[in-house]
Design an enzyme around this catalytic site. Structure first.
Site, PDB file in Angstrom:
ATOM      1  N   ASN A  10      -3.919  -7.569  15.466  1.00  0.00           N
ATOM      2  CA  ASN A  10      -3.671  -7.592  16.911  1.00  0.00           C
ATOM      3  C   ASN A  10      -4.591  -6.600  17.633  1.00  0.00           C
ATOM      4  O   ASN A  10      -4.418  -5.386  17.530  1.00  0.00           O
ATOM      5  CB  ASN A  10      -2.191  -7.253  17.121  1.00  0.00           C
ATOM      6  CG  ASN A  10      -1.759  -7.371  18.558  1.00  0.00           C
ATOM      7  OD1 ASN A  10      -2.499  -6.994  19.461  1.00  0.00           O
ATOM      8  ND2 ASN A  10      -0.558  -7.869  18.772  1.00  0.00           N
ATOM      9  N   ASP A  62       4.908  -2.411  13.108  1.00  0.00           N
ATOM     10  CA  ASP A  62       5.648  -3.617  13.430  1.00  0.00           C
ATOM     11  C   ASP A  62       6.441  -3.350  14.703  1.00  0.00           C
ATOM     12  O   ASP A  62       6.978  -2.254  14.886  1.00  0.00           O
ATOM     13  CB  ASP A  62       6.593  -4.012  12.288  1.00  0.00           C
ATOM     14  CG  ASP A  62       6.907  -5.492  12.358  1.00  0.00           C
ATOM     15  OD1 ASP A  62       6.053  -6.295  11.945  1.00  0.00           O
ATOM     16  OD2 ASP A  62       7.996  -5.854  12.852  1.00  0.00           O
ATOM     17  N   SER A  63       6.472  -4.330  15.572  1.00  0.00           N
ATOM     18  CA  SER A  63       7.145  -4.095  16.857  1.00  0.00           C
ATOM     19  C   SER A  63       7.874  -5.345  17.307  1.00  0.00           C
ATOM     20  O   SER A  63       7.652  -6.442  16.773  1.00  0.00           O
ATOM     21  CB  SER A  63       6.120  -3.665  17.905  1.00  0.00           C
ATOM     22  OG  SER A  63       4.934  -4.417  17.787  1.00  0.00           O
ATOM     23  N   LYS A 159       0.160   2.665  30.032  1.00  0.00           N
ATOM     24  CA  LYS A 159       1.135   1.978  29.167  1.00  0.00           C
ATOM     25  C   LYS A 159       1.544   2.888  27.996  1.00  0.00           C
ATOM     26  O   LYS A 159       2.714   2.975  27.648  1.00  0.00           O
ATOM     27  CB  LYS A 159       0.552   0.653  28.641  1.00  0.00           C
ATOM     28  CG  LYS A 159       1.528  -0.081  27.728  1.00  0.00           C
ATOM     29  CD  LYS A 159       0.999  -1.397  27.175  1.00  0.00           C
ATOM     30  CE  LYS A 159       1.931  -1.919  26.073  1.00  0.00           C
ATOM     31  NZ  LYS A 159       1.443  -3.117  25.392  1.00  0.00           N
TER      32      LYS A 159
END
Ligand code: ITT
Length: 179
Positions: A10, A62-63, A159
């Site tokens: 990602n 991991d989210s 963010k």
């Protein structure tokens, strides 16, 4: 010091990590993701698989997005659900819903000979429409607590101040600095 590998497919995740840790390199390497409600468990399993295959130090993350009124759906299935129904599908499921509370969670597993876990969360709410063009995934529909902007309306630095990943990365950075 050796470069640290961030094993992820990602690009969005990598850009956020790169902003906080200069000495990292993205590495694509498929590893099995078990099905669990617990992100930490998913990460530990991934590390066990990768540790003999990747030069250390490395980390994985991991989210997921956990929506209150949907009993924490999509949670660990966030990627699958995003690919199937996207932000629009989530907004549809949430139509006319008053309780819009949601939490993003992140679990990082770092391996440098031993495994260390770092977790971060970000409370917030699901917006009523998509706003913003930055970021990835559910960013256009998630508004963190204490802000009136979606993640997709923020640049990476902003963010990171609020986000689950930013939070977990801060803990990882502290650990790397003292080790
Ligand atoms: P990896 O290769 O690192 O596993 P991935 O995209 O498959 O990348 P996950 O399995 O952790 O990552 O999936 C989490 C999904 O949750 C991700 O694909 C997004 O759809 C969503 N998500 C996680 N963090 C997010 C964020 O900060 N903003 C928007 N969506 C996010």
């Amino acid at each position: 010091m050796h470069k640290i590998f961030f094993v992820t497919s990602n690009k969005g995740k990598f850009s956020e990590a790169e902003k906080k840790i200069k000495n990292i390199e993205q590495k694509s390497f498929d590893y099995p993701e078990i099905r669990s409600e617990n992100l930490g468990e998913i990460v530990v399993y991934g590390i066990e698989f990768l540790k003999e295959k990747i030069r250390k130090p490395f980390f994985i993350e991991d989210s997921g997005l956990f929506i209150d009124v949907l009993n924490n759906f999509p949670g660990p299935f966030s990627k699958y659900v995003f690919n199937k129904i996207g932000c629009k599908g989530i907004l549809k499921l949430m139509k006319n819903e008053k309780n819009r509370n949601a939490v993003f969670k992140s679990a990082i597993g770092y391996y440098d000979g031993e495994t260390k876990m770092f977790e971060g969360i970000c409370e917030g709410r699901i917006s009523t429409r998509m706003s913003g063009k930055k970021g990835f995934g559910y960013d256009p529909i998630f508004i963190p607590k204490n802000s009136d902007k979606t993640f997709a309306q923020m640049d990476i630095g902003e963010k990171n101040i609020y986000s689950h990943r930013g939070n977990a990365l801060t803990k990882l950075v502290k650990h790397i600095q003292k080790s």
